[in-house]
Each structure stands twice: as C-alpha cells, then as structure tokens.
Design an enzyme around this catalytic site. Structure first.
Site, PDB file in Angstrom:
ATOM      1  N   TYR A  56      50.787  26.315  59.383  1.00 39.68           N
ATOM      2  CA  TYR A  56      50.639  26.971  58.152  1.00 39.68           C
ATOM      3  C   TYR A  56      50.666  28.439  59.276  1.00 39.68           C
ATOM      4  CZ  TYR A  56      50.281  24.617  54.604  1.00 39.68           C
ATOM      5  OH  TYR A  56      50.665  23.391  53.341  1.00 39.68           O
ATOM      6  N   HIS A 109      51.751  27.768  43.770  1.00 37.87           N
ATOM      7  CA  HIS A 109      51.806  27.429  44.411  1.00 37.87           C
ATOM      8  C   HIS A 109      50.967  28.016  45.701  1.00 37.87           C
ATOM      9  CE1 HIS A 109      54.311  24.399  43.337  1.00 37.87           C
ATOM     10  NE2 HIS A 109      53.519  24.338  42.779  1.00 37.87           N
ATOM     11  N   CYS A 117      37.999  31.090  51.815  1.00 40.98           N
ATOM     12  CA  CYS A 117      36.652  29.999  52.303  1.00 40.98           C
ATOM     13  C   CYS A 117      36.115  29.081  52.099  1.00 40.98           C
ATOM     14  CB  CYS A 117      35.894  31.293  52.107  1.00 40.98           C
ATOM     15  SG  CYS A 117      34.169  30.607  53.800  1.00 40.98           S
ATOM     16  N   CYS A 136      34.347  34.151  58.505  1.00 42.50           N
ATOM     17  CA  CYS A 136      34.801  34.250  56.681  1.00 42.50           C
ATOM     18  C   CYS A 136      34.309  35.438  57.053  1.00 42.50           C
ATOM     19  CB  CYS A 136      34.248  33.450  55.550  1.00 42.50           C
ATOM     20  SG  CYS A 136      34.318  34.037  54.131  1.00 42.50           S
ATOM     21  N   THR A 176      65.370  25.693  43.908  1.00 41.97           N
ATOM     22  CA  THR A 176      64.813  25.561  43.625  1.00 41.97           C
ATOM     23  C   THR A 176      65.354  23.763  43.411  1.00 41.97           C
ATOM     24  OG1 THR A 176      62.095  24.057  42.339  1.00 41.97           O
ATOM     25  CG2 THR A 176      64.030  25.321  41.446  1.00 41.97           C
ATOM     26  N   SER A 177      64.827  22.657  43.956  1.00 38.92           N
ATOM     27  CA  SER A 177      65.780  21.510  43.704  1.00 38.92           C
ATOM     28  C   SER A 177      65.275  20.623  42.511  1.00 38.92           C
ATOM     29  CB  SER A 177      65.615  20.093  44.959  1.00 38.92           C
ATOM     30  OG  SER A 177      63.691  20.163  45.125  1.00 38.92           O
ATOM     31  N   ASN A 201      71.412  27.866  41.851  1.00 37.04           N
ATOM     32  CA  ASN A 201      71.379  27.456  42.424  1.00 37.04           C
ATOM     33  C   ASN A 201      73.006  27.338  43.400  1.00 37.04           C
ATOM     34  OD1 ASN A 201      68.769  26.099  43.012  1.00 37.04           O
ATOM     35  ND2 ASN A 201      69.981  24.029  43.634  1.00 37.04           N
ATOM     36  N   ALA A 219      71.349  32.602  46.171  1.00 36.62           N
ATOM     37  CA  ALA A 219      71.222  32.847  45.417  1.00 36.62           C
ATOM     38  C   ALA A 219      71.305  34.025  45.781  1.00 36.62           C
ATOM     39  CB  ALA A 219      69.474  33.197  45.503  1.00 36.62           C
TER      40      ALA A 219
HETATM   41  C1  LIG Z   1      56.934  15.283  45.176  1.00 35.78           C
HETATM   42  C2  LIG Z   1      57.097  15.328  44.002  1.00 35.78           C
HETATM   43  C3  LIG Z   1      56.879  14.016  43.666  1.00 35.78           C
HETATM   44  N1  LIG Z   1      55.316  15.382  43.982  1.00 35.78           N
HETATM   45  C4  LIG Z   1      54.876  16.201  42.688  1.00 35.78           C
HETATM   46  O1  LIG Z   1      55.489  16.234  42.221  1.00 35.78           O
HETATM   47  C5  LIG Z   1      53.151  16.415  42.769  1.00 35.78           C
HETATM   48  C6  LIG Z   1      52.116  15.210  42.044  1.00 35.78           C
HETATM   49  C7  LIG Z   1      53.152  15.020  40.949  1.00 35.78           C
HETATM   50  C8  LIG Z   1      52.012  15.837  40.158  1.00 35.78           C
HETATM   51  N2  LIG Z   1      53.094  15.403  38.177  1.00 35.78           N
HETATM   52  C9  LIG Z   1      54.296  14.566  39.222  1.00 35.78           C
HETATM   53  C10 LIG Z   1      55.094  13.524  37.924  1.00 35.78           C
HETATM   54  C11 LIG Z   1      55.981  13.472  38.368  1.00 35.78           C
HETATM   55  C12 LIG Z   1      55.966  12.311  39.816  1.00 35.78           C
HETATM   56  C13 LIG Z   1      54.779  13.031  40.509  1.00 35.78           C
HETATM   57  C14 LIG Z   1      53.831  14.203  40.009  1.00 35.78           C
HETATM   58  N3  LIG Z   1      52.976  17.465  42.420  1.00 35.78           N
HETATM   59  C15 LIG Z   1      51.612  17.999  42.861  1.00 35.78           C
HETATM   60  O2  LIG Z   1      50.756  17.224  43.324  1.00 35.78           O
HETATM   61  C16 LIG Z   1      50.831  19.208  41.849  1.00 35.78           C
HETATM   62  C17 LIG Z   1      51.116  20.407  43.438  1.00 35.78           C
HETATM   63  C18 LIG Z   1      52.443  20.570  43.838  1.00 35.78           C
HETATM   64  C19 LIG Z   1      52.400  21.583  45.092  1.00 35.78           C
HETATM   65  C20 LIG Z   1      52.212  21.308  46.391  1.00 35.78           C
HETATM   66  N4  LIG Z   1      52.772  22.360  46.991  1.00 35.78           N
HETATM   67  C21 LIG Z   1      53.575  22.815  47.371  1.00 35.78           C
HETATM   68  N5  LIG Z   1      53.642  24.193  47.923  1.00 35.78           N
HETATM   69  C22 LIG Z   1      52.351  24.637  48.744  1.00 35.78           C
HETATM   70  C23 LIG Z   1      52.568  24.569  49.683  1.00 35.78           C
HETATM   71  C24 LIG Z   1      52.839  24.687  50.952  1.00 35.78           C
HETATM   72  O3  LIG Z   1      54.523  25.515  50.490  1.00 35.78           O
HETATM   73  O4  LIG Z   1      53.423  24.093  52.376  1.00 35.78           O
HETATM   74  S1  LIG Z   1      55.610  22.628  46.942  1.00 35.78           S
HETATM   75  C25 LIG Z   1      56.835  23.042  47.894  1.00 35.78           C
HETATM   76  O5  LIG Z   1      56.929  22.161  47.597  1.00 35.78           O
HETATM   77  C26 LIG Z   1      59.104  22.861  46.726  1.00 35.78           C
HETATM   78  C27 LIG Z   1      59.790  22.932  47.428  1.00 35.78           C
HETATM   79  O6  LIG Z   1      60.704  22.766  46.449  1.00 35.78           O
HETATM   80  P1  LIG Z   1      62.035  23.894  46.524  1.00 35.78           P
HETATM   81  O7  LIG Z   1      61.026  24.999  46.795  1.00 35.78           O
HETATM   82  O8  LIG Z   1      62.678  23.440  45.329  1.00 35.78           O
HETATM   83  O9  LIG Z   1      62.437  23.567  47.646  1.00 35.78           O
HETATM   84  P2  LIG Z   1      63.125  22.720  48.282  1.00 35.78           P
HETATM   85  O10 LIG Z   1      63.643  22.798  49.858  1.00 35.78           O
HETATM   86  O11 LIG Z   1      63.298  20.809  47.952  1.00 35.78           O
HETATM   87  O12 LIG Z   1      65.213  22.718  47.229  1.00 35.78           O
HETATM   88  C28 LIG Z   1      65.640  23.984  47.454  1.00 35.78           C
HETATM   89  C29 LIG Z   1      67.062  24.296  46.706  1.00 35.78           C
HETATM   90  O13 LIG Z   1      67.004  25.664  46.579  1.00 35.78           O
HETATM   91  C30 LIG Z   1      68.620  24.853  47.171  1.00 35.78           C
HETATM   92  N6  LIG Z   1      69.341  25.726  47.789  1.00 35.78           N
HETATM   93  C31 LIG Z   1      69.401  26.452  49.271  1.00 35.78           C
HETATM   94  N7  LIG Z   1      69.783  27.361  49.597  1.00 35.78           N
HETATM   95  C32 LIG Z   1      69.998  28.111  48.497  1.00 35.78           C
HETATM   96  C33 LIG Z   1      71.026  29.600  48.550  1.00 35.78           C
HETATM   97  N8  LIG Z   1      70.918  29.948  49.578  1.00 35.78           N
HETATM   98  N9  LIG Z   1      70.760  30.314  47.240  1.00 35.78           N
HETATM   99  C34 LIG Z   1      70.672  29.875  45.934  1.00 35.78           C
HETATM  100  N10 LIG Z   1      69.799  27.824  46.104  1.00 35.78           N
HETATM  101  C35 LIG Z   1      69.588  28.038  47.257  1.00 35.78           C
HETATM  102  C36 LIG Z   1      69.228  24.117  47.464  1.00 35.78           C
HETATM  103  O14 LIG Z   1      70.099  23.574  46.878  1.00 35.78           O
HETATM  104  C37 LIG Z   1      67.703  23.171  46.609  1.00 35.78           C
HETATM  105  O15 LIG Z   1      68.238  22.562  45.703  1.00 35.78           O
HETATM  106  C38 LIG Z   1      58.047  23.837  45.664  1.00 35.78           C
HETATM  107  O16 LIG Z   1      57.389  23.217  44.787  1.00 35.78           O
HETATM  108  C39 LIG Z   1      57.018  24.631  47.769  1.00 35.78           C
HETATM  109  O17 LIG Z   1      56.406  25.156  46.636  1.00 35.78           O
HETATM  110  N11 LIG Z   1      49.959  18.571  41.858  1.00 35.78           N
HETATM  111  C40 LIG Z   1      48.983  18.102  40.673  1.00 35.78           C
HETATM  112  O18 LIG Z   1      50.485  17.445  39.825  1.00 35.78           O
HETATM  113  O19 LIG Z   1      48.308  18.263  40.029  1.00 35.78           O
HETATM  114  C41 LIG Z   1      47.409  17.543  38.922  1.00 35.78           C
HETATM  115  C42 LIG Z   1      48.294  18.646  37.585  1.00 35.78           C
HETATM  116  C43 LIG Z   1      49.510  18.010  36.796  1.00 35.78           C
HETATM  117  C44 LIG Z   1      49.869  18.606  35.116  1.00 35.78           C
HETATM  118  C45 LIG Z   1      49.760  20.457  35.815  1.00 35.78           C
HETATM  119  C46 LIG Z   1      48.531  20.063  36.776  1.00 35.78           C
HETATM  120  C47 LIG Z   1      48.213  20.048  37.723  1.00 35.78           C
END
Ligand SMILES: CC(C)NC(=O)[C@H](Cc1c[nH]c2ccccc12)NC(=O)[C@H](CCCC/N=C(/NCCC(=O)O)S[C@H]1O[C@H](COP(=O)(O)OP(=O)(O)OC[C@H]2O[C@@H](n3cnc4c(N)ncnc43)[C@H](O)[C@@H]2O)[C@@H](O)[C@H]1O)NC(=O)OCc1ccccc1
Length: 228
Positions: A56, A109, A117, A136, A176-177, A201, A219
């Site tokens: 980070y 997020h 802290c 802190c 977002t993906s 997207n 975008a």
């Molecule tokens: C992998 C996945 C299957 N796992 C989850 O989803 C898990 C578990 C889960 C919960 N519910 C489920 C249901 C089903 C399956 C799994 C789960 N979720 C969690 O643990 C969440 C917490 C998840 C958060 C984790 N932290 C992040 N980030 C912070 C840290 C950090 O940044 O280091 S997630 C992080 O990854 C994700 C990345 O996704 P994107 O932003 O979409 O990026 P990506 O690279 O994937 O895609 C980019 C897109 O842009 C496009 N693109 C690229 N360039 C361009 C361009 N130039 N122009 C336009 N578009 C473009 C591309 O084509 C692509 O489509 C973001 O969310 C990002 O914040 N917490 C939780 O569920 O708590 C309980 C709860 C339940 C219900 C209600 C409340 C609470």
C-alpha cells in the site's frame, strides 16, 4: 437525460486506468503481481504486515503522482451542475474524483489517503509510508493500517448506497469488471427496483447482461459523451 432526477454512478479501476493507475485484473494488473489473499485480506496482514504495508505504501506514493483524466473531469462537471440527487460510489481508493472537483463521492472500499489506527480506531489523513510503523497522530500507538476494505471485511456506508439506489432513476457503471461483491450486485438491485441502467466500459463486464444498455470504449471518451 429527460425524466431523470436522481443518479447513482458506480466507478472502478477502469476510470483511473488512463491516469496511469494499474487496474486489478488486466494484463500485468495488480492481482498478477500480488496474491489477493496475501495483500488484501486481514489474514494476510496478520501473517505478513510488512508485505501488506509495503504494497500500500507503493500504491499510495504512485497515486500522488497521477492526475485526473477527462472521465473524472466530466463527472465533476456533472456533480457541479446536477440539480437532482447524484452519488458517485467508487470502489477506487485513489482521490482522483475529488482532485477533479467532484464532491458527492463515497469511497465504499476506503481511501489510500487515510491511516486507520487499530489501537484507538481513529482515522487520520495520511500521505507518507507506514512500513516504518509511525505513531498514530491521535494516541501515539504504532498500530496503523491502510484505511481500505479488505476481502472479507464489510464495505463502508452500505445503507447510504442502498438508499441512493432505491431513490435512483438511473444507475451508471463505469470501468468495472463486475467481479467483486457487493458492488457487482448493485446493477441487479437497481433492475429489481425498475431503475434505468447503463454500462460504460472498455469491454463487456461479467455483469453486462444485467444492463439495459452497455457501451464499450475508453472512459475518457465515453463519460464526457454521456455527460454532455
Ligand atoms: C473476488 C470476489 C469473488 N470476492 C468477493 O466479491 C468478496 C466475497 C464475496 C462477498 N459476497 C460475495 C458473493 C459472491 C461471491 C463472493 C462474494 N467480497 C468481499 O469480501 C467484500 C469486500 C470486497 C472489497 C475488497 N477490497 C477491494 N479494494 C480495496 C483494497 C485495494 O484496493 O487494495 S476490491 C478491489 O478489487 C475490485 C477491482 O475491480 P475493478 O475496479 O472492477 O477493476 P478490474 O481490474 O477488475 O476491472 C477493470 C475494468 O475496467 C475496464 N477498463 C480498463 N481500462 C478502461 C478504460 N480506459 N476505460 C473504461 N474501462 C476500462 C476493464 O475492461 C475492466 O472491466 C474493486 O472492487 C477494488 O476496490 N466484503 C464482503 O462481502 O463483506 C461481507 C458483506 C456482504 C454483503 C454486504 C455487505 C458485506
């Protein structure tokens, strides 16, 4: 946008890609360089805090050298001009929406630019590294962690987000993906509430089939076209 009064915009890493910030799942993206479970889970932090703090620190430093792009700027213009309700819900931990001038932004997020802290639970503005365990600013304990939501942790302000989706006439998803929940489920929640839905997207996402309309392209072109 006739007949539209209240808008919810969801953004992901794709909106910051053209500002030079790595996305997660793309070729050479963040999740190719690091195992999610090692750097973005509470368990990973407990196992190897140095690895996580270095990860980070590296991103926090990089983000401060980047600038908002035309997509961020277009949303900031919309925010300034829109008389109805507008909420920009971002999954991004960068501050490019705010640096473009947007105000109605919610970081579900967390943000890079806060330290949390784990001793006194205070969040303080933070721009420097954490690897050398600085005290802190509030209680002096050396127990800071990034103020980001890790996998398995509850995202921030979920009630406010669901409340805004319930009031919305339009839900727009940008860069977002659709791989991470609960964010990836918002379009389905919106559809069930008869809200109009639009995806902007680079390519079709895992949730594209849920949208009334999906436009593909960078975008920096699609968002100004939609706003103007
Ligand atoms: C992998 C996945 C299957 N796992 C989850 O989803 C898990 C578990 C889960 C919960 N519910 C489920 C249901 C089903 C399956 C799994 C789960 N979720 C969690 O643990 C969440 C917490 C998840 C958060 C984790 N932290 C992040 N980030 C912070 C840290 C950090 O940044 O280091 S997630 C992080 O990854 C994700 C990345 O996704 P994107 O932003 O979409 O990026 P990506 O690279 O994937 O895609 C980019 C897109 O842009 C496009 N693109 C690229 N360039 C361009 C361009 N130039 N122009 C336009 N578009 C473009 C591309 O084509 C692509 O489509 C973001 O969310 C990002 O914040 N917490 C939780 O569920 O708590 C309980 C709860 C339940 C219900 C209600 C409340 C609470």
């Amino acid at each position: 946008m006739t007949g539209i009064r209240n808008i919810v915009v969801l953004t992901g890493a794709g909106i910051s890609a053209e500002s030079g910030i790595d996305t997660f799942r793309s070729e050479g993206g963040l999740w190719e360089q690091h195992r999610v479970e090692d750097v973005a889970t509470p368990e990973g932090f407990a196992r190897d805090p140095d690895l996580v703090l270095r990860f980070y620190d590296m991103r926090r430093e990089a983000i401060q050298t980047k600038l908002p792009n035309p997509a961020h700027q277009a949303l900031a213009r919309l925010d300034a001009a829109w008389k109805g309700e507008l909420l920009i819900v971002t999954q991004n931990v960068d501050d490019l929406h705010e640096r473009a001038g947007a105000r109605r932004v919610l970081h579900m997020h967390g943000t890079h630019l806060n330290a949390w802290c784990t001793a006194c639970d205070t969040r303080s503005p933070w721009t420097g590294p954490m690897i050398d365990r600085p005290p802190c600013p509030s209680c002096g304990a050396r127990a800071l962690r990034p103020d980001v939501v890790w996998f398995g942790e509850m995202p921030y302000e979920m009630d406010r987000i669901y409340g805004a989706i319930r009031q919305a006439d339009l839900f727009v998803s940008i860069g977002t993906s659709g791989a991470v929940y609960p964010a990836a489920g918002f379009v389905r929640d919106a559809r069930e509430l008869r809200v109009r839905t639009l995806e902007l997207n680079l390519e079709r996402s895992q949730g594209s089939h849920w949208f009334h309309e999906s436009r593909q392209g960078p975008a920096s072109r699609l968002v100004p076209e939609w706003v103007n």
